[in-house]
Scaffold this motif. Sequence first.
Motif, PDB file in Angstrom:
ATOM      1  N   ALA A 247      39.323  45.711  51.304  1.00  0.00           N
ATOM      2  CA  ALA A 247      39.259  44.357  50.593  1.00  0.00           C
ATOM      3  C   ALA A 247      37.819  43.964  49.835  1.00  0.00           C
ATOM      4  CB  ALA A 247      39.940  43.055  50.989  1.00  0.00           C
ATOM      5  N   LEU A 248      36.784  44.187  50.844  1.00  0.00           N
ATOM      6  CA  LEU A 248      35.644  43.722  50.441  1.00  0.00           C
ATOM      7  C   LEU A 248      34.858  44.737  49.707  1.00  0.00           C
ATOM      8  CD1 LEU A 248      33.863  42.661  53.765  1.00  0.00           C
ATOM      9  CD2 LEU A 248      34.377  41.293  51.828  1.00  0.00           C
ATOM     10  N   GLN A 249      35.211  46.069  49.530  1.00  0.00           N
ATOM     11  CA  GLN A 249      34.746  47.316  48.932  1.00  0.00           C
ATOM     12  C   GLN A 249      35.384  47.193  47.551  1.00  0.00           C
ATOM     13  OE1 GLN A 249      35.844  50.813  50.970  1.00  0.00           O
ATOM     14  NE2 GLN A 249      34.612  50.375  52.668  1.00  0.00           N
ATOM     15  N   SER A 250      36.612  46.581  47.164  1.00  0.00           N
ATOM     16  CA  SER A 250      37.247  46.379  46.059  1.00  0.00           C
ATOM     17  C   SER A 250      36.465  45.568  45.113  1.00  0.00           C
ATOM     18  CB  SER A 250      38.801  45.684  46.355  1.00  0.00           C
ATOM     19  OG  SER A 250      38.608  44.296  46.537  1.00  0.00           O
ATOM     20  N   GLN A 251      35.813  44.834  45.378  1.00  0.00           N
ATOM     21  CA  GLN A 251      34.930  43.763  44.732  1.00  0.00           C
ATOM     22  C   GLN A 251      35.698  43.117  43.812  1.00  0.00           C
ATOM     23  OE1 GLN A 251      31.657  46.130  42.899  1.00  0.00           O
ATOM     24  NE2 GLN A 251      30.617  46.152  44.763  1.00  0.00           N
ATOM     25  N   LEU A 252      36.763  42.534  44.058  1.00  0.00           N
ATOM     26  CA  LEU A 252      37.828  41.870  43.487  1.00  0.00           C
ATOM     27  C   LEU A 252      38.000  40.238  44.340  1.00  0.00           C
ATOM     28  CD1 LEU A 252      40.543  44.438  42.669  1.00  0.00           C
ATOM     29  CD2 LEU A 252      38.881  43.587  41.088  1.00  0.00           C
ATOM     30  N   ALA A 253      38.522  39.593  43.474  1.00  0.00           N
ATOM     31  CA  ALA A 253      39.059  38.108  44.079  1.00  0.00           C
ATOM     32  C   ALA A 253      40.115  38.561  45.087  1.00  0.00           C
ATOM     33  CB  ALA A 253      39.325  37.260  43.068  1.00  0.00           C
TER      34      ALA A 253
ATOM     35  N   ASP B  20      45.592  42.133  37.472  1.00  0.00           N
ATOM     36  CA  ASP B  20      44.431  43.487  37.772  1.00  0.00           C
ATOM     37  C   ASP B  20      43.307  42.911  38.368  1.00  0.00           C
ATOM     38  OD1 ASP B  20      43.496  42.470  35.460  1.00  0.00           O
ATOM     39  OD2 ASP B  20      43.722  44.606  34.488  1.00  0.00           O
ATOM     40  N   ARG B  21      43.033  41.617  38.286  1.00  0.00           N
ATOM     41  CA  ARG B  21      41.515  41.143  38.702  1.00  0.00           C
ATOM     42  C   ARG B  21      41.702  40.663  40.317  1.00  0.00           C
ATOM     43  NH1 ARG B  21      42.825  38.731  34.092  1.00  0.00           N
ATOM     44  NH2 ARG B  21      43.276  36.811  35.057  1.00  0.00           N
TER      45      ARG B  21
ATOM     46  N   CYS C 108      53.336  46.085  40.762  1.00  0.00           N
ATOM     47  CA  CYS C 108      52.204  44.972  40.834  1.00  0.00           C
ATOM     48  C   CYS C 108      50.949  45.302  40.187  1.00  0.00           C
ATOM     49  CB  CYS C 108      51.863  44.866  42.443  1.00  0.00           C
ATOM     50  SG  CYS C 108      50.857  43.591  42.800  1.00  0.00           S
ATOM     51  N   LEU C 109      50.222  44.757  39.483  1.00  0.00           N
ATOM     52  CA  LEU C 109      48.981  44.869  38.751  1.00  0.00           C
ATOM     53  C   LEU C 109      47.732  44.975  39.788  1.00  0.00           C
ATOM     54  CD1 LEU C 109      49.366  43.136  35.325  1.00  0.00           C
ATOM     55  CD2 LEU C 109      49.942  45.479  36.063  1.00  0.00           C
TER      56      LEU C 109
END
Length: 180
Positions: A21-27, A76-77, A114-115
């Motif tokens: 999840a951290l590596q995704s750099q998303l909210a 997608d964010r 799911c986006l």
Amino acid sequence: MLSVVTGPSRSGKSEWAEQLALQSQLAVTYIATAQMNLEDPEWCDRIALHQQRRPADWQTLNIQAELATILTQASDRDCLLVDSLGTWVAAFLEDSEADWSQRSETLLQSLQNCLATVIIVAEETGWGVVPAYPLGRQFRDRLGSLTRAISGQADQVFLAVAGYALDLKLLGVMIPSTRL
């Protein structure tokens, strides 16, 4: 992007999922499927440990039935970390087979549509003895079948064992499903 992190108890599943999840750099929205039980202090300690590891900017949702809806509403964010599939399955053990089939199909469909980036933590319960009670066998069978179906859709599948994560899509071969 759909990732599954599976493995036995205390293997590092949740920690690896948190790293993804951290590596995704998303909210990140942490979707907790376990319910707090104040009469079980050890369970509360386990939940607190998970909470302490999470970054302060992660949103947390405590859900059960709403999982498919949350997946379909995400953008997608977003990165959704679902911890865990086993506690979600356990919440619906009283469903009839027809209701469970519909519920699990709805979840699978919502994952396909799911986006968001989704990371699902799933327990491996079938590595031990066959449960002595019908409800235990039903839980094991439902969780195992659902994890297998979700993993078949996933872009990444990791097995966490003894603090190591193995990339099963890279190292393994998917076993064809045979329904009798």
